[in-house]
Design a protein around this motif. Structure first.
Motif, short mmCIF file in Angstrom:
data_model
loop_
_atom_site.label_atom_id
_atom_site.label_comp_id
_atom_site.label_asym_id
_atom_site.label_seq_id
_atom_site.Cartn_x
_atom_site.Cartn_y
_atom_site.Cartn_z
N SER A 63 -4.73 4.52 -3.54
CA SER A 63 -5.95 4.97 -2.90
C SER A 63 -7.05 4.01 -3.36
N PRO A 94 10.72 -1.11 -8.07
CA PRO A 94 9.54 -0.27 -8.23
C PRO A 94 9.85 1.23 -8.12
N VAL A 95 9.04 2.03 -8.78
CA VAL A 95 9.10 3.48 -8.63
C VAL A 95 7.83 3.89 -7.89
N PRO A 96 7.95 4.60 -6.78
CA PRO A 96 6.78 4.80 -5.90
C PRO A 96 5.79 5.85 -6.40
N LEU A 97 5.19 5.65 -7.54
CA LEU A 97 4.16 6.59 -8.00
C LEU A 97 2.84 6.26 -7.31
N LEU A 98 1.85 7.09 -7.53
CA LEU A 98 0.56 6.88 -6.87
C LEU A 98 -0.36 6.10 -7.80
N SER A 99 -0.99 5.06 -7.28
CA SER A 99 -1.92 4.29 -8.09
C SER A 99 -3.30 4.35 -7.45
N VAL A 125 4.33 1.78 -11.72
CA VAL A 125 5.07 1.50 -10.49
C VAL A 125 6.06 0.36 -10.72
N ARG A 156 0.83 -1.20 0.00
CA ARG A 156 0.00 0.00 0.00
C ARG A 156 0.87 1.25 0.00
N LEU A 157 1.93 1.22 0.79
CA LEU A 157 2.81 2.38 0.92
C LEU A 157 3.53 2.66 -0.39
N LEU A 158 4.06 1.60 -0.99
CA LEU A 158 4.88 1.74 -2.18
C LEU A 158 4.05 2.13 -3.39
N SER A 159 2.85 1.57 -3.49
CA SER A 159 2.03 1.85 -4.66
C SER A 159 1.17 3.08 -4.41
N GLY A 160 1.25 3.64 -3.19
CA GLY A 160 0.45 4.83 -2.87
C GLY A 160 -1.01 4.64 -3.21
#
Lengths: 255, 317
Positions: free
Chosen positions: A73, A218-223, A210, A67-71
Motif C-alpha cells: 500500500s 518470496p512470501v506474499p505478506l503485505l508491505s 517478503v 505490487r501484487l506480490l508485495s501487497g
C-alpha cells in the motif's frame, strides 16, 4: 516542511532553469567533480522514451507483479507525486526494494525515475542485465571499483542530467537486522552538488519479510511504502547533521 | 435459478437492500430528523458494503461452484496474508511460509472443489501441520520453536481450513443427489453468510442498546453478554423465519443453527480481537489504508462455517 534555503525557487512544478553546469559555492575539497572531467557535460543516456514496446510491457508487467506480490500500500505523507527532478532515498531491506518503490510511483513518474543498483549483482546473467538496462533503466554502480575521479555521486549526477530522478539507498547495503543503519555520505554529496533537487524520504515497511536477504522465493505478506515531504541541504549544514536529519526524516515515516 | 424459493429469496434481498438504500439516502438529505449524521454515514457505508458483497456473491453463484470455490480461495489467501503479516515471524520460517501460501492453501481449495472431503478434512490440520513443524526445524532456528509453528498453524486453520467449509456447503447432497451444486446449495451458503452478518450486526445493536456487562474488557470494549444473548435470539428467530431457504432444515433445526452461528461468530470476533490487541492494532487492514482488512470481515464466518457445515451434514442424513 523545511524551507529550501539553497534552492533558488520554491518546490513545485515551476523548476529553475537547468543548473547542471553551475557549481554550488563550496570552497572546500568535497567537490570531486573536476572541471576537466570529460564526462561533465550531460551525455546522451539511453532513455526510457526510446524503449522498445517489449521492454515497456515487461516493465508494466513486473511493476504490477511486484505490487501484487508485495501487497504494497502506498502512502504519500505531506507529499505529492510530481514529475520534477527528485532523489528518493529509502531504507534497504530486500532485493525487491528498488522494484517496489519504482512500481509504487505513477507510470508517468516511473518513466523518468532510475533506480541505483549494484553492478556486481545486476550485470550478472543475461536476464538480469536486460532487466536492469532496458526495463528499469537502472543506474549500475560498481561497488568494487570506486575511484576519486569517477565517484558514484558524480556518475549519478551526470547520468540523471536535468530531467531524471533517482532511487538511492543511502545505507549502502541491505540491513540484516531490519533496523535502519547509519547513512553513508553519498546522499550528502548529492544534496550538496545539486541543491535544487528535492530529496524525498521513502520508508519501506515489511518488505524484508517478503524477500529476506539470502532467499529467492518470496512470501506474499503485505508491505507498506511511505513517501515523505521533501528536504534539502540547509545553508552551512554539516555532513553529519544533514545525514542524521535525513535518517530521522525517514524514520519519522515509520509512525 | 428456476425454482420459486430462490426467486423469492433474491427478490426479498433486492427489495430489502433497495428499501434500506432509499431510507439511507432520505436520512442523508434530511439531517434535521434528529439522527446522528455519523450513524447515518456508517449505515450508508455498511449498505454499500452489502451491495458489493451481494453483487460479488451473485456473480460467483451465477458462474457456478468452481467460481465460488475460487472466490473463497482468494479470500482465504488474502486473510492468511493479513494474519501472517501481523504475526512476527523469523527468517527461519520463510521457506515454510512459502509452501504454506503457494502449495498448501491452493491445493486445499482444489480438494474442496473436487469434493474430496475424505482428504481435505485432514490435509491442512494433519499434513500441513507436520510439514510446517519439520520445515521450520530443518531451517535450523530453534528459538521459540513451538510458538512460531503454532502461529502459522493457527493462521492456516482459521483463515484457510475453517473458511473453506463455506464453499464446501455447495457439495453437500441436499434434495437428492441430482441437485448437488445447484440453487438449493447456493441458498444454503447464502443462508450462512446472511446469518453470520446478521448476528454481527444485531450483536452491535443489542450491545449499544442494552449492553451493561462486558464479556472481557481487556479484549473487546464493545462485546457484551447482553449483545451476545440478543444477537443469538434474533439470529435464531431470523433463521426460523427463513428455514424454507435452507433445504434440509426444519424450522426448529434452523433456529438452532442460527443460535449456533451467532455464538460462534461471536467467538470468532473475540478470538481475532485478542490477537489484534496482543499486536496492538485496531484492525487487520491498517496496512491497507482506508478500509478494514479482509480478516476483520470474515473472522465470524471462519468460526461459524465448519460447524454449520457439519450441522447440515447431520440434518441432511
Amino acid at each position: 516542511m523545511t524551507p529550501p534555503i539553497l534552492a533558488t525557487t520554491a518546490p513545485g512544478k515551476k523548476r529553475p532553469p537547468p543548473r547542471l553546469t553551475e557549481r554550488p559555492v563550496t570552497g572546500n575539497d568535497v567537490s570531486m567533480l573536476s572541471p576537466a572531467d570529460p564526462f561533465t557535460s550531460p551525455v546522451a543516456v539511453a532513455s526510457l522514451q526510446h524503449r522498445s514496446p517489449l521492454c515497456r510491457a515487461a516493465g508494466l508487467l513486473l511493476a504490477g507483479l511486484a505490487r501484487l506480490l508485495s501487497g504494497a500500500s502506498v502512502r504519500w505523507i505531506a507529499s505529492q507525486p510530481d514529475t520534477c527532478q527528485r532523489i528518493y532515498f529509502a531504507n534497504h531491506t530486500s532485493h525487491l526494494d528498488a522494484l517496489v518503490i519504482w512500481a509504487s510511483l505513477p507510470p508517468s513518474i516511473r518513466e523518468i525515475t532510475r533506480p541505483v543498483a549494484a553492478k556486481d549483482y545486476w550485470s550478472r546473467g543475461l536476464i538480469r542485465r536486460w532487466l536492469a538496462r532496458d526495463v528499469f533503466d537502472a543506474l549500475l554502480i560498481d561497488r568494487t571499483d570506486i575511484k576519486v575521479h569517477q565517484s558514484p555521486v558524480d556518475l549519478m549526477l551526470r547520468e540523471i542530467g536535468t530531467a531524471k530522478s533517482l532511487i538511492v539507498f543511502p545505507e549502502g547495503s541491505r540491513s540484516i537486522s531490519g533496523e535502519v543503519q547509519e547513512f553513508k555520505s553519498g546522499l550528502y554529496y548529492l544534496a550538496k552538488k545539486r541543491p535544487d533537487i528535492e530529496l524525498i524520504p521513502v520508508f519501506i515497511d515489511n518488505l524484508n519479510r517478503v524477500l529476506p536477504r539470502g532467499e529467492f522465493l518470496p512470501v506474499p505478506l503485505l508491505s507498506c511504502i511511505s513517501f515523505g515531504p521533501p528536504l534539502w541541504l540547509e545553508q552551512g549544514e554539516q555532513k553529519l547533521d544533514f545525514l542524521t536529519r535525513a535518517r530521522r526524516a525517514l524514520l519519522a515515516l515509520k509512525e | 435459478m428456476n425454482d420459486v424459493r430462490t426467486i423469492v429469496l433474491v427478490t426479498g434481498v433486492l427489495a430489502l437492500l433497495t428499501a434500506a438504500t432509499g431510507a439511507g439516502q432520505f436520512l442523508k438529505r434530511h439531517p434535521d430528523r434528529g439522527l446522528d449524521p455519523a450513524a447515518v454515514r456508517t449505515f450508508n457505508l455498511r449498505l454499500r458494503g452489502w451491495w458489493i458483497l451481494c453483487t460479488v456473491l451473485a456473480a460467483a453463484f451465477w458462474l457456478g461452484t468452481t467460481a465460488t470455490v475460487v472466490l473463497f480461495g482468494l479470500v482465504s489467501f488474502w486473510a492468511l496474508r493479513e494474519f501472517i503479516t501481523l504475526t512476527p515471524t523469523r527468517k527461519g520460517d520463510h521457506r515454510a511460509l512459502f509452501w504454506v501460501f503457494f502449495l498448501f492453501t491452493p491445493l486445499h481449495y482444489v480438494l474442496v472443489g473436487l469434493n474430496r472431503y475424505d482428504i481435505f478434512s485432514v490435509f491442512l490440520p494433519v499434513y500441513a501441520t507436520l510439514f510446517v513443524l519439520a520445515r521450520v526445524a530443518v531451517a535450523g532456528d530453534y528459538k521459540r520453536f513451538l510458538e512460531r509453528t503454532a502461529k502459522i498453524q493457527a493462521g492456516l486453520v482459521v483463515c484457510v481450513y475453517c473458511l473453506s467449509f463455506a464453499p464446501a456447503l455447495l457439495q453437500i447432497p441436499v434434495e437428492g443427489q441430482a441437485t448437488v451444486g445447484r440453487s438449493a446449495n447456493f441458498r444454503l451458503l447464502f443462508f450462512l453468510i446472511l446469518l453470520v452478518q446478521f448476528a454481527d450486526g444485531t450483536q452491535y445493536v443489542w450491545s449499544r442498546m442494552l449492553g451493561r456487562r462486558l464479556v472481557a474488557a481487556a479484549v473487546s470494549s464493545n462485546r457484551t453478554w447482553e449483545g451476545l444473548l440478543g444477537s443469538a435470539a434474533s439470529t435464531a428467530l431470523l433463521a426460523a423465519v427463513l428455514w424454507w431457504a435452507a433445504p434440509p432444515y426444519q424450522p426448529w433445526q434452523a433456529a438452532l443453527a442460527g443460535l449456533v452461528i451467532a455464538v460462534l461468530g461471536f467467538a470468532g470476533g473475540m478470538t481475532m480481537s485478542a490477537i489484534k490487541r496482543d499486536r496492538g492494532v485496531k484492525d487487520y487492514g491498517t496496512l491497507v489504508a482506508g478500509h478494514g482488512g479482509v480478516l476483520d470481515r470474515v473472522d465470524s464466518m471462519c468460526f461459524a462455517a465448519p460447524v454449520f457445515y457439519h450441522l447440515t451434514l447431520l440434518v441432511a442424513q
